[in-house]
Design a protein around this motif. Structure first.
Motif, PDB file in Angstrom:
ATOM      1  N   ARG A  21      -8.938 -35.797  -6.925  1.00 56.93           N
ATOM      2  CA  ARG A  21      -7.695 -36.246  -6.310  1.00 56.93           C
ATOM      3  C   ARG A  21      -6.618 -36.312  -7.385  1.00 56.93           C
ATOM      4  O   ARG A  21      -6.850 -36.864  -8.451  1.00 56.93           O
ATOM      5  CB  ARG A  21      -7.851 -37.626  -5.661  1.00 56.93           C
ATOM      6  CG  ARG A  21      -8.451 -37.611  -4.274  1.00 56.93           C
ATOM      7  CD  ARG A  21      -8.237 -38.947  -3.583  1.00 56.93           C
ATOM      8  NE  ARG A  21      -8.842 -38.966  -2.265  1.00 56.93           N
ATOM      9  CZ  ARG A  21      -8.668 -39.938  -1.384  1.00 56.93           C
ATOM     10  NH1 ARG A  21      -7.901 -40.983  -1.710  1.00 56.93           N
ATOM     11  NH2 ARG A  21      -9.243 -39.899  -0.211  1.00 56.93           N
ATOM     12  N   CYS A  47     -18.307 -25.880   0.903  1.00 58.64           N
ATOM     13  CA  CYS A  47     -19.471 -25.784   1.778  1.00 58.64           C
ATOM     14  C   CYS A  47     -19.910 -27.132   2.342  1.00 58.64           C
ATOM     15  O   CYS A  47     -20.656 -27.190   3.321  1.00 58.64           O
ATOM     16  CB  CYS A  47     -20.627 -25.113   1.047  1.00 58.64           C
ATOM     17  SG  CYS A  47     -21.169 -26.014  -0.413  1.00 58.64           S
ATOM     18  N   SER A  48     -19.471 -28.256   1.733  1.00 63.97           N
ATOM     19  CA  SER A  48     -19.935 -29.565   2.187  1.00 63.97           C
ATOM     20  C   SER A  48     -18.820 -30.553   2.463  1.00 63.97           C
ATOM     21  O   SER A  48     -19.076 -31.628   3.008  1.00 63.97           O
ATOM     22  CB  SER A  48     -20.867 -30.161   1.123  1.00 63.97           C
ATOM     23  OG  SER A  48     -20.146 -30.372  -0.090  1.00 63.97           O
ATOM     24  N   LEU A  49     -17.604 -30.257   2.065  1.00 70.13           N
ATOM     25  CA  LEU A  49     -16.461 -31.167   2.150  1.00 70.13           C
ATOM     26  C   LEU A  49     -16.682 -32.427   1.314  1.00 70.13           C
ATOM     27  O   LEU A  49     -16.147 -33.493   1.627  1.00 70.13           O
ATOM     28  CB  LEU A  49     -16.149 -31.541   3.605  1.00 70.13           C
ATOM     29  CG  LEU A  49     -15.680 -30.414   4.530  1.00 70.13           C
ATOM     30  CD1 LEU A  49     -15.184 -30.972   5.856  1.00 70.13           C
ATOM     31  CD2 LEU A  49     -14.585 -29.575   3.887  1.00 70.13           C
ATOM     32  N   ASP A  50     -17.461 -32.302   0.256  1.00 72.26           N
ATOM     33  CA  ASP A  50     -17.590 -33.411  -0.694  1.00 72.26           C
ATOM     34  C   ASP A  50     -16.373 -33.404  -1.611  1.00 72.26           C
ATOM     35  O   ASP A  50     -16.015 -32.366  -2.179  1.00 72.26           O
ATOM     36  CB  ASP A  50     -18.868 -33.262  -1.520  1.00 72.26           C
ATOM     37  CG  ASP A  50     -20.114 -33.444  -0.666  1.00 72.26           C
ATOM     38  OD1 ASP A  50     -20.004 -34.091   0.387  1.00 72.26           O
ATOM     39  OD2 ASP A  50     -21.185 -32.943  -1.053  1.00 72.26           O
ATOM     40  N   GLU A  51     -15.780 -34.567  -1.763  1.00 72.57           N
ATOM     41  CA  GLU A  51     -14.567 -34.668  -2.563  1.00 72.57           C
ATOM     42  C   GLU A  51     -14.889 -34.514  -4.042  1.00 72.57           C
ATOM     43  O   GLU A  51     -15.775 -35.161  -4.578  1.00 72.57           O
ATOM     44  CB  GLU A  51     -13.875 -36.013  -2.311  1.00 72.57           C
ATOM     45  CG  GLU A  51     -12.514 -36.124  -2.980  1.00 72.57           C
ATOM     46  CD  GLU A  51     -11.795 -37.404  -2.609  1.00 72.57           C
ATOM     47  OE1 GLU A  51     -11.366 -38.132  -3.538  1.00 72.57           O
ATOM     48  OE2 GLU A  51     -11.684 -37.698  -1.393  1.00 72.57           O
ATOM     49  N   LEU A  52     -14.111 -33.632  -4.729  1.00 74.54           N
ATOM     50  CA  LEU A  52     -14.311 -33.389  -6.153  1.00 74.54           C
ATOM     51  C   LEU A  52     -13.176 -33.937  -6.998  1.00 74.54           C
ATOM     52  O   LEU A  52     -13.395 -34.372  -8.135  1.00 74.54           O
ATOM     53  CB  LEU A  52     -14.446 -31.878  -6.420  1.00 74.54           C
ATOM     54  CG  LEU A  52     -15.579 -31.149  -5.690  1.00 74.54           C
ATOM     55  CD1 LEU A  52     -15.535 -29.668  -6.021  1.00 74.54           C
ATOM     56  CD2 LEU A  52     -16.936 -31.736  -6.063  1.00 74.54           C
ATOM     57  N   THR A  71      -5.901 -33.121  -2.751  1.00 73.99           N
ATOM     58  CA  THR A  71      -7.343 -33.304  -2.796  1.00 73.99           C
ATOM     59  C   THR A  71      -8.029 -31.952  -2.910  1.00 73.99           C
ATOM     60  O   THR A  71      -7.647 -30.989  -2.235  1.00 73.99           O
ATOM     61  CB  THR A  71      -7.849 -34.029  -1.545  1.00 73.99           C
ATOM     62  OG1 THR A  71      -7.203 -35.308  -1.452  1.00 73.99           O
ATOM     63  CG2 THR A  71      -9.341 -34.236  -1.583  1.00 73.99           C
ATOM     64  N   LEU A 120     -14.191 -34.701   9.314  1.00 69.66           N
ATOM     65  CA  LEU A 120     -13.726 -35.873   8.578  1.00 69.66           C
ATOM     66  C   LEU A 120     -12.390 -36.314   9.157  1.00 69.66           C
ATOM     67  O   LEU A 120     -11.528 -35.486   9.457  1.00 69.66           O
ATOM     68  CB  LEU A 120     -13.572 -35.565   7.088  1.00 69.66           C
ATOM     69  CG  LEU A 120     -14.828 -35.072   6.343  1.00 69.66           C
ATOM     70  CD1 LEU A 120     -14.485 -34.752   4.910  1.00 69.66           C
ATOM     71  CD2 LEU A 120     -15.934 -36.109   6.416  1.00 69.66           C
ATOM     72  N   ARG A 146     -19.182 -30.269   9.923  1.00 65.56           N
ATOM     73  CA  ARG A 146     -18.751 -31.604   9.522  1.00 65.56           C
ATOM     74  C   ARG A 146     -17.307 -31.820   9.959  1.00 65.56           C
ATOM     75  O   ARG A 146     -16.498 -30.898   9.916  1.00 65.56           O
ATOM     76  CB  ARG A 146     -18.869 -31.764   8.002  1.00 65.56           C
ATOM     77  CG  ARG A 146     -18.722 -33.209   7.523  1.00 65.56           C
ATOM     78  CD  ARG A 146     -18.943 -33.298   6.032  1.00 65.56           C
ATOM     79  NE  ARG A 146     -18.874 -34.692   5.589  1.00 65.56           N
ATOM     80  CZ  ARG A 146     -18.939 -35.081   4.309  1.00 65.56           C
ATOM     81  NH1 ARG A 146     -19.082 -34.180   3.356  1.00 65.56           N
ATOM     82  NH2 ARG A 146     -18.866 -36.354   3.995  1.00 65.56           N
ATOM     83  N   MET A 195     -11.896 -30.309  -2.604  1.00 63.53           N
ATOM     84  CA  MET A 195     -13.232 -30.561  -2.092  1.00 63.53           C
ATOM     85  C   MET A 195     -14.126 -29.357  -2.319  1.00 63.53           C
ATOM     86  O   MET A 195     -13.653 -28.232  -2.525  1.00 63.53           O
ATOM     87  CB  MET A 195     -13.181 -30.855  -0.584  1.00 63.53           C
ATOM     88  CG  MET A 195     -12.585 -32.192  -0.200  1.00 63.53           C
ATOM     89  SD  MET A 195     -12.675 -32.459   1.589  1.00 63.53           S
ATOM     90  CE  MET A 195     -12.191 -34.176   1.714  1.00 63.53           C
ATOM     91  N   GLU A 196     -15.431 -29.630  -2.269  1.00 61.52           N
ATOM     92  CA  GLU A 196     -16.399 -28.550  -2.266  1.00 61.52           C
ATOM     93  C   GLU A 196     -16.383 -27.917  -0.883  1.00 61.52           C
ATOM     94  O   GLU A 196     -16.569 -28.606   0.133  1.00 61.52           O
ATOM     95  CB  GLU A 196     -17.791 -29.065  -2.602  1.00 61.52           C
ATOM     96  CG  GLU A 196     -18.811 -27.945  -2.758  1.00 61.52           C
ATOM     97  CD  GLU A 196     -20.189 -28.477  -3.115  1.00 61.52           C
ATOM     98  OE1 GLU A 196     -20.906 -27.788  -3.850  1.00 61.52           O
ATOM     99  OE2 GLU A 196     -20.532 -29.589  -2.677  1.00 61.52           O
TER     100      GLU A 196
END
Length: 1830
Positions: free
Chosen positions: A886, A879-884, A874, A839, A837, A876-877
């Protein structure tokens, strides 16, 4: 402190008698030396006469390399000078720091002279009639000169004149003309003329005086007085504090206190009258004989001033620091601010200032005042050199250490050990250094506007004073020889050149530095030195000038040297001529220039005496540079240094050259990668130190003709680093556009990746694999394989400079970010990277470039960074770069008037889930990583912004870096003062981090700093361990007064403050320490009996716990440990032995650190694995037979055996045992091991051989093979040890075999040789290095390990076996040592060697050490004893033969023994560290193995050493046959090309190129129509890593041609079929065609550019075949799987591309560490067909037709091939694989045959021209095979 002599030297030692001078075996004579009988003296005297003292002398000991080793304080010489003659006596003494000093006295000397290693005393000869004697005058002896008893107080002489401590007398040389009666040493002061009765009556013994022994006394007739007949001289006289300028008999003017014994009316003892010091002028220069004053400084303690603790060796002390500062702004106060010299001890770098009330106290463990210990960091190593200038590197006077600047730190590097000492205190980069003549004073100055200089006491590392230089940038600094005057040159504040001369005479007496004179000058000055013969005279040189300077009446004046035609030269350096034969003012001065000129200047007449010029070598010349007067461009010389016999120059072309004093031709040269900045010859004349402009420091060993690199460094600031824990590596990136990988243990550079047009920004190691990722300013992210030293993959996801790069701790993910805010996520599985991924605009763009912008939590679940703006953090997770989450940092401080921004982030301990954020307002915010809640805040952290954050693995300590300092914090902030500050960097610290083992801290900026982290180890416990029976017992020991040692942790370095009581050991183990047994109560034992499976420990507080009994009754139960009483050894050692066990394995020892001993075996790292399948040929149908093995494994230990009675001789090479007939040279090969063989053992009847190697075929245990020496059959295989077998030994009756494991295994096993069943096994707490059975009894054996010998007693009753063990520690005088080797001697003697060079002698009856001696300078790894002789071998490459005949008497009689000395009979230096040895019963001849891969035949009688077996030490890179197949050639990474005779496998010729790796070679084919090949035409061409190739003539054994056609390293080379052309391929893909006849490169082909060439091959063809003119067909293969085929007509200068092949491959290598090579070859039996193997879609060999342009057929292979060769005679292919397999493949079809015998990748295989032989190579081993059917 005066050394105490050994027992055999007491009360005195008659040297002539002890060494039996009359036999001339242990002494030497030259010239007219005769033994006479003197009737007056009633005994033998020796007359030494001759016109030249150098040609007539008597010398003790015989060889100059030996030492007398006499430690007595007084030396008595009974002699008489011959009338009207001159005599000379030399005494060589050794100081405590191993410096040899010569003390000479003679009536030849007119005045006293002194250097750091030589004292020359004039001797005034007295006469019988004192009235006629010339008082105070030297010269020939008078006619009536008397017999004299001269008493020399050797410690006083060294202390008074050189300020050194005396160790022992090394040698004596008595030169003509004199008579000598005797020599004697003693600690007693003997008084002549006093009888024994008078001595008792006057109680002289209480005053340290004794009568002269009878055998040393002069006869005195009755009625005469001793002093009326003879002279008695004691030098120096008793109580003398001022040195005398001569040795003479004193006249009656006694000094008070000098009398020892008085008689009425006369003085018995006549002391030396103190004469006036030889100091004829009142100047600032002290005479060289003045005693060195040692300043005594008392620290001034002021309660109102904070204390500064400096981390220096020894006790800490408080010294004034300056004005008080606030706790949060602690900084080092510069002493330069005061303008006065301050007596600061700047040996350390830790600054810890705080206000204290009342008495000064230190923090104790458990207090809440500050971090413990204090200091918590200690500087260990600095990697770097230079900073301001790379010119300054100096030798110490004893030539054992090098001193150089590294930015703001001055480093003293000890050559022998590599240890560094640091001189800290400068606040800016050090620009110049200078030593005084004796190396006791060191001067330094720093660059910058402050212009501060420092004077250091070099031995102690103390800064004596600071002084103002008045110069902003110094270019030169020079000390006078006496250390009283210092001269400097530089620019003042107006940028004008100024010369300043300082008076430093009072510094050592507590005074300061004052200015003697200073002057401005308009001339350019590059170098300036004070004349060694006059402290007031100087010489300078620069552009267009050479000037002589002089200080007179406070003014500094100069005059120019008339240069004539050389007035326009740019002079760079100068040096004075050495040598004692000329007057000082008459010595020449040598000055060098940038034009290559060396001018010899007549100092006395101020004119140029001669000029020489260094010119490049002419092509038609002999290849040597010459210094002449020719024209043309010269080679710029940057530095020059002179010695007694030669001159050294360092030049702009990168060469250090050694010249004779007439500059006729260079005799030795060393090439560097960059211009040489400076050269400096060591005081002993054996080494030449050199520095380069790129920051490299090293020295040329003249005797060994070897160059040693001491330090490499980055040329610019270090931007960041990454540490790899498994292989102990550190990678750094720098602004000099390089990526470098260093070994963390040795701090040596291993790899260097350069990017010419890019700057690396960030670097990260993969946590599991040897892979390195690096990000560049171009946005590219590249991954490198360190195993293959190659680029793996390249990612271009970014378009701007990389700001962050990191791996997740589990190694599955990789992250990168750039300045544009892009964040990329990669998966990293099976060493294959895939982008998951990307971003955009998520990372802050304005955060700047930093190496640690991205951080991952310890559980690999979370990723944190600053972004998308600098105010936001920031999470993030991962393994997925999903934001957790801020977090807006700017809103957390509501009271701030400015917006706060985030700078750095760091995850806290995983269980707490905390996130640390460093902000621009110098705060650290601790946030909850899940909610973003502010937990706590620390402020202020640094004066400037925090540049790096790092947390320790246990979460206890936090590291921060800001500006130029490092801080260590208590992470929980629970203390009054939560941090300590450390300085040393001269530039901002870019990054700081803990090493993975938390033992060290690394910081980078201007250089790389490695610190020892001294915090106590963390207490770890687990519920499982807390509930274990063992831990229950150990926990109860807390109530006892004896505290058990914590065995669950790695031993830590001792820290300067006391710590808390050691926490209880919670390690679960079935091994109980004997030292714990006395703390168990009866209830403890009862509880233990009830525990299932537990062993019972029977305790007795009053019995000896050092003796353990290990029992085995043949059952499967655990052996029982019982303490027994041992009457002969009632003392209990502190370190007990662990409980043994049989068959079962206890948990591994918690300490698996490799011991400090080369004797300990470490297998060579191999990336290859064992084959999964093996197609073994049917018995009797083998097409290949192993004929010979070339090489010996120098990495093994004890892996050579020889029995002189039977002649059985065997050694190991890789995994093969080679059994060789020493008479015929024929070999047998025993194949049974799959891994590297570590050691061998031969039974005493030579019927059985045991060999040991690592784990085989996935076994969980090591393999031990038992062989019958009669038929070579493997009769048994033993498996027990888990890692490696360190040593093995058979008992002397061959009933038992004992094996010991390495440091990770730590077990000892006992086997029965009848059944080869395991009888007993035990684990010990310490690593063992060697083991041996007693020759007297098969029941006694011993092994050595860390600081102790373990004596074992074997008792057997039926099937039950038990061992008693006693651990005897090494003598305390040796300190902390490893006992590394042992052997039994005669009767009850055991010899053991240590890693510090001593040999200990043990009494096996009492198990005690009664004698030690210094046997070598390095570790002793091999000992062999036969009767009364002993052989020792060490890592100094020396084997020594000792006579130990008198040791037995010393054991029996102790101090009453008449003699207990050991004598060094002989020594031989070999080519490597000694690892194995075998000798005959008389120790007259033997065989010795070294780490260089050589086996030597040693003959002590003839003093010869002959190579028996030779081999490569490093990897073999190419092999080939000669055209007539009588020889073969090999080349290796060590730069050698070796020619071997195939019939005997003997090394015939070796060509060696220093500092280069030989990558490829080829033998010139025989001329067409000639057979056999003429010897004169045999040539070999070899390609090297510097882009050159060299042509060697085998017959003439010389290099005939050197060409440089490539800019990159050569990787392939071959001759054309007619031998008229040389085709070479480089690492950059360029192919060059060169003519060896003309020396010109004809064609350069760039078709393969960018990919290394792997294969070049030529073959003949018909002239018009394939539609191309020419009779030659050749191919080139590159690693990108491309093959080009060419047709050539060399006579017509035609070279035409015929075909271009490109073979497909999958996207990435699945499960491969590195890509296999691409290989191709013409098929000899099928015209117009080539065969290709390499990385592709399938594991196969492809047959491609050049006519049909297609693949004809494919042959499936078991794996990708690593080597390929096609037989010219039969349709066979030989293929090597990475799984150690050699396959012979019939073509086009047939059953393949697989062959073993390699212990690593088969990376080379080459058929002979006839096809009857085959060469294969695996790392350093070369195997010769024969085709049985050929």
């Amino acid at each position: 402190m005066i050394p105490v002599p050994a027992a055999w030297q007491r009360p005195y030692l008659n040297i002539f008698k002890h060494f039996r001078v009359e036999e001339w075996k242990r002494s030497a004579k030259e010239g007219d030396v005769a033994a006479l009988t003197d009737t007056r003296l009633k005994g033998t005297i020796y007359r030494i006469r001759g016109s030249n003292p150098a040609s007539s002398y008597l010398q003790l000991p015989r060889a100059g390399t030996q030492s007398l080793g006499l430690t007595g304080r007084y030396l008595y010489l009974l002699f008489r000078p011959l009338p009207h003659k001159h005599f000379l006596v030399h005494l060589d003494v050794t100081t405590e720091d191993n410096q040899v000093v010569r003390i000479s006295f003679s009536n030849l000397f007119k005045e006293f002279k002194s250097t750091a290693t030589w004292l020359q005393f004039p001797f005034v000869c007295g006469a019988a009639n004192e009235g006629t004697a010339r008082r105070g005058a030297t010269g020939a002896a008078p006619a009536d000169v008397r017999w004299t008893c001269l008493v020399l107080d050797l410690p006083s002489i060294l202390g008074l004149y050189l300020n050194r401590r005396y160790s022992h007398l090394r040698g004596v040389k008595l030169c003509s003309n004199l008579l000598v009666k005797n020599l004697c040493t003693s600690d007693l002061l003997f008084e002549p003329g006093v009888t024994f009765s008078e001595a008792r009556l006057r109680d002289l013994s209480s005053r340290g005086v004794a009568p002269m022994p009878r055998e040393l006394a002069f006869p005195v007739p009755k009625g005469e007085k001793w002093h009326n007949l003879y002279d008695y001289i004691r030098f120096p006289s008793e109580g003398s504090k001022v040195p005398c300028n001569c040795i003479r008999k004193s006249f009656p003017s006694p000094v008070a206190g000098d009398q020892v014994l008085e008689e009425p009316g006369r003085l018995l003892t006549q002391p030396v009258t103190l004469s006036r010091a030889v100091c004829d002028r009142l100047s600032l220069v002290h005479h060289i004989t003045s005693p060195k004053a040692v300043p005594h400084r008392c620290p001034v303690i002021t309660e109102s001033i904070p204390e500064v603790h400096l981390a220096v060796p020894g006790p800490l002390r408080a010294v004034p620091a300056g004005d008080p500062v606030l706790e949060e702004k602690q900084r080092l106060h510069s002493a330069g601010d005061t303008g006065q010299p301050l007596p600061l001890s700047d040996g350390g770098i830790h600054v810890y200032a705080r206000q204290r009330k009342g008495q000064t106290t230190r923090a104790v463990p458990g207090s809440e005042e500050g971090l413990v210990p204090d200091p918590i960091l200690k500087l260990r190593t600095i990697i770097g050199f230079g900073g301001c200038s790379t010119k300054w590197a100096l030798w110490t006077r004893d030539s054992t250490a090098v001193v150089y600047p590294c930015h703001a730190v001055i480093v003293a590097l000890l050559l022998k050990t590599g240890e560094q000492r640091f001189f800290l205190g400068h606040t800016d980069k050090v620009s110049v250094l200078a030593f005084s003549g004796s190396s006791t004073l060191l001067a330094s100055a720093q660059a910058g506007p402050r212009g501060v200089g420092r004077l250091w006491d070099f031995p102690t590392g103390t800064c004596l004073c600071l002084f103002k230089t008045y110069l902003q940038s110094l270019v030169s600094l020079s000390f006078s020889h006496s250390g009283a005057v210092l001269c400097g040159v530089g620019k003042d504040v107006h940028s004008k050149t100024m010369v300043v001369v300082w008076n430093t005479a009072q510094v050592t007496r507590g005074g300061g530095v004052t200015v003697l004179a200073k002057a401005h000058t308009d001339v350019d000055i590059q170098a300036m030195k004070i004349a060694f013969f006059d402290d007031t005279r100087m010489v300078s040189c620069g552009r267009d000038n050479i000037r002589l300077w002089r200080v007179r009446s406070g003014a500094l004046r100069s005059c120019p040297v008339s240069l004539g035609e050389y007035h326009g030269l740019d002079f760079t350096d100068l040096a004075f001529e050495e040598g004692p034969e000329r007057e000082p003012e008459e010595r020449a001065l040598f000055v060098c220039s940038r034009s290559g000129h060396v001018l010899e200047v007549d100092y006395k007449n101020v004119c140029v005496q001669s000029a020489r010029r260094l010119l490049p070598a002419q092509p038609q010349g002999n290849g040597q540079e010459q210094a002449g007067s020719g024209s043309g461009p010269g080679i710029a010389i940057n530095s020059i240094s002179m010695s007694l016999s030669f001159c050294a120059t360092g030049s702009e072309d990168g060469y250090v050259r050694l010249w004779p004093l007439d500059f006729s031709a260079a005799v030795l040269e060393a090439e560097h990668e960059a211009p040489v900045s400076s050269v400096c010859i060591s005081p002993d004349g054996h080494k030449v130190l050199s520095t380069t402009a790129t920051g490299n420091l090293g020295y040329l060993d003249i005797q060994a003709r070897d160059y040693n690199t001491l330090m490499r460094s980055h040329k610019d600031s270090v931007l960041g680093f990454s540490v790899e824990g498994r292989w102990k590596l550190i990678a750094t990136v720098s602004q000099d556009n390089t990526i470098r990988v260093w070994d963390l243990a040795s701090m040596q550079q291993l790899y260097d990746f350069s990017a010419a047009e890019e700057t690396p920004c960030a670097v990260a190691f993969h946590p599991s694999w040897k892979i390195l990722a690096c990000g560049f300013d171009s946005g590219v992210v590249r991954t490198f394989s360190l195993a293959a030293s190659d680029l793996l993959l390249e990612h271009k996801q970014h378009r701007a400079a990389i700001t962050g790069l990191t791996f997740s701790p589990d190694g599955n993910l990789m992250f990168s970010s750039c300045l544009q805010g892009t964040l990329a996520l990669y998966s990293f599985v099976a060493q294959k990277t895939q982008v998951l991924r990307v971003l955009g605009s998520v990372v802050a763009r304005d955060a700047g470039i930093g190496v640690d912008a991205l951080v991952v939590s310890g559980d690999s679940r979370l990723l944190a960074f600053v972004g998308p703006s600098k105010y936001i953090v920031t999470v993030m997770e991962a393994c997925s770069l999903d934001e957790l989450l801020r977090v807006d940092i700017s809103t957390l401080d509501l009271h701030s008037t400015v917006l706060d921004s985030a700078v750095k982030v760091c995850f806290g301990p995983v269980p707490q889930g905390e996130l640390l954020v460093a902000t621009s307002s110098n705060k650290i915010l601790v946030l909850d990583a899940k909610t973003g809640r502010l937990v706590r805040e620390v402020s202020p952290v640094h004066k400037l912004t925090c540049s790096s954050l790092a947390l320790s693995r246990d979460g206890q300590y936090l590291l921060t870096a800001g500006d130029k300092v490092i801080k260590v914090w208590d992470y929980r902030m629970r203390l009054t003062i939560n941090f300590q500050v450390f300085i040393g960097h001269s530039e901002p610290v870019r990054q700081v981090a803990f090493t993975p083992d938390q033992q060290h801290v690394i910081s980078v900026g201007d250089a790389i700093f490695l610190w020892d982290f001294l915090a106590p180890p963390p207490v770890r416990s687990s519920p499982a361990r807390a509930r274990s029976p063992a831990s229950t017992l150990l926990l109860r020991s807390d109530s006892s007064s004896e505290k058990p040692r914590d065995v669950s942790e790695t031993p830590r370095q001792t820290v300067p403050l006391p710590l808390l009581s050691t926490p209880p050991c919670l390690d679960i183990s079935s091994v109980h320490q004997a030292g714990f047994q006395s703390i168990f109560s009866e209830s403890d034992k009862e509880e233990e009996e009830d525990l299932p499976g537990s062993s019972r420990v029977v305790a007795n507080r009053h019995k000896d716990a050092s003796v353990l009994v290990v029992e085995s009754d043949g059952s499967e139960e655990e052996p029982v440990v019982r303490p027994r009483v041992r009457q002969e050894s009632p003392r209990s050692p502190e370190n007990p032995v662990n409980e043994p066990r049989k068959g079962t394995k206890t948990p591994n020892s918690p300490c698996s650190i490799r011991p400090d001993s080369y004797r300990h075996f470490t297998p060579r790292f191999k990336a290859s694995v064992l084959p999964q399948s093996f197609s073994s040929p049917p018995a009797g149908s083998e097409a290949l037979k192993l004929k010979a093995v070339i090489g010996y494994n120098g990495n093994g230990r004890g892996n050579m055996v020889w029995n002189p009675d039977t002649g059985f001789f065997a050694y190991s090479c890789g995994c093969v045992i080679v059994v060789e007939d020493l008479h015929s040279g024929s070999q047998n090969h025993w194949l049974g091991h799959a891994e590297e063989i570590s050691t061998l053992a031969l039974s005493h009847d030579a019927q059985v051989l045991a060999s040991a190697s690592g784990k085989k075929d996935g076994d969980s245990h090591c393999q031990i093979c038992i062989w019958s020496t009669q038929d070579g059959a493997c009769t048994a295989e033993l498996f027990h040890h888990e890692t490696q077998v360190q040593a093995m030994a058979f008992s002397w009756d061959d009933r038992f075999l004992v094996t010991i494991g390495d440091y990770s295994d730590q077990t000892m096993a006992l086997w029965s040789t009848h059944t080869y069943e395991l009888m007993l096994s035990t684990r010990v707490l310490e690593p063992l290095h060697d083991v041996a059975f007693s020759p007297v009894s098969h029941q006694d054996l011993a092994c050595v390990g860390r600081g102790a010998v373990m004596f074992w007693l074997l008792e057997q009753q039926g099937a039950a076996v038990r061992l008693k063990v006693h651990r005897a520690p090494a003598p305390d005088v040796l300190g902390l040592v490893e006992l590394t080797s042992l052997c039994y001697g005669a009767d009850a003697l055991l010899y053991s060697g240590t890693n510090s060079g001593q040999i200990c002698v043990w009494d096996t009856e009492t198990n005690s050490c009664f004698m030690t001696w210094e046997a070598d300078e390095g570790e002793i790894g091999v000992l062999v004893c036969r009767h009364k002789r002993l052989v020792s071998g060490s890592n100094t490459k020396r084997i020594r033969l000792w006579s130990v005949a008198t040791v037995q008497e010393l054991r029996l009689k102790g101090p009453n023994a008449r003699s207990g000395s050991v004598l060094l009979e002989h020594e031989i230096t070999l080519d490597g560290t000694i690892v194995s040895a075998a000798f005959d019963d008389s120790l007259e001849m033997g065989i010795v193995g070294t780490t260089a891969g050589t086996l030597w035949y040693i003959n002590w009688v003839e003093s010869t050493s002959i190579r028996l077996i030779s081999g490569h030490k490093n990897k073999v890179t190419e092999v080939c046959f000669s055209p007539d197949e009588s020889h073969c050639a090999t080349c290796g990474e060590d730069g050698s090309v070796r020619i071997w005779a195939l019939g005997s496998t003997e090394l015939v010729v070796q060509f060696q190129v220093l500092n280069q790796s030989c990558q490829c070679l080829a033998w010139k084919p025989r001329p067409v129509g000639l057979w056999p090949c003429a010897v004169e035409s045999q040539h070999v061409v070899a390609g090297y890593s510097d882009g050159t190739f060299r042509v060697f003539s085998v017959s003439r054994t010389e290099m005939e041609l050197k060409m440089h056609p490539h800019a990159a390293a050569l990787t392939a080379i071959t001759y054309s079929t007619d031998g008229e052309m040389i085709l070479s391929g480089g690492k950059d893909g360029i192919v060059a065609v060169s003519s060896p006849r003309t020396g010109m490169t004809i064609h350069v082909l760039a078709d393969h550019k960018g990919s290394p060439i792997t294969v070049l091959q030529c073959t003949r063809k018909q002239y018009h075949d394939f539609g191309v003119e020419g009779g030659e067909l050749w191919l080139a293969t590159s690693s990108d799987r491309r093959v080009s085929v060419w047709g050539s007509d060399w006579l017509q200068d035609k070279c035409e591309l015929l075909d271009w092949l490109s073979f497909p491959a999958p996207a990435g290598p699945e499960g491969l560490d590195s890509l296999p090579p691409s290989l191709a070859a013409f098929c000899p039996w099928e015209h117009g067909v080539l065969v290709y193997v390499g990385f592709g879609m399938q594991e196969e060999a492809l047959f491609y037709s050049l006519r049909k342009k297609q693949v004809l057929r494919k042959i499936s292979l078991p794996a990708f091939a690593t080597s390929l060769s096609l037989s010219p005679a039969a349709p066979f292919m030989a293929i090597g694989f990475g799984d150690r397999l050699l396959r012979l493949q019939p073509c086009p079809a047939g059953d393949p045959q697989d062959y073993a015998g390699h212990d690593d990748t088969v990376h080379l295989c080459r058929f002979a021209p006839s096809g009857r032989r085959l060469l294969t190579a695996s790392h350093s081993a070369v195997l010769v095979w024969e085709l049985t059917g050929a």
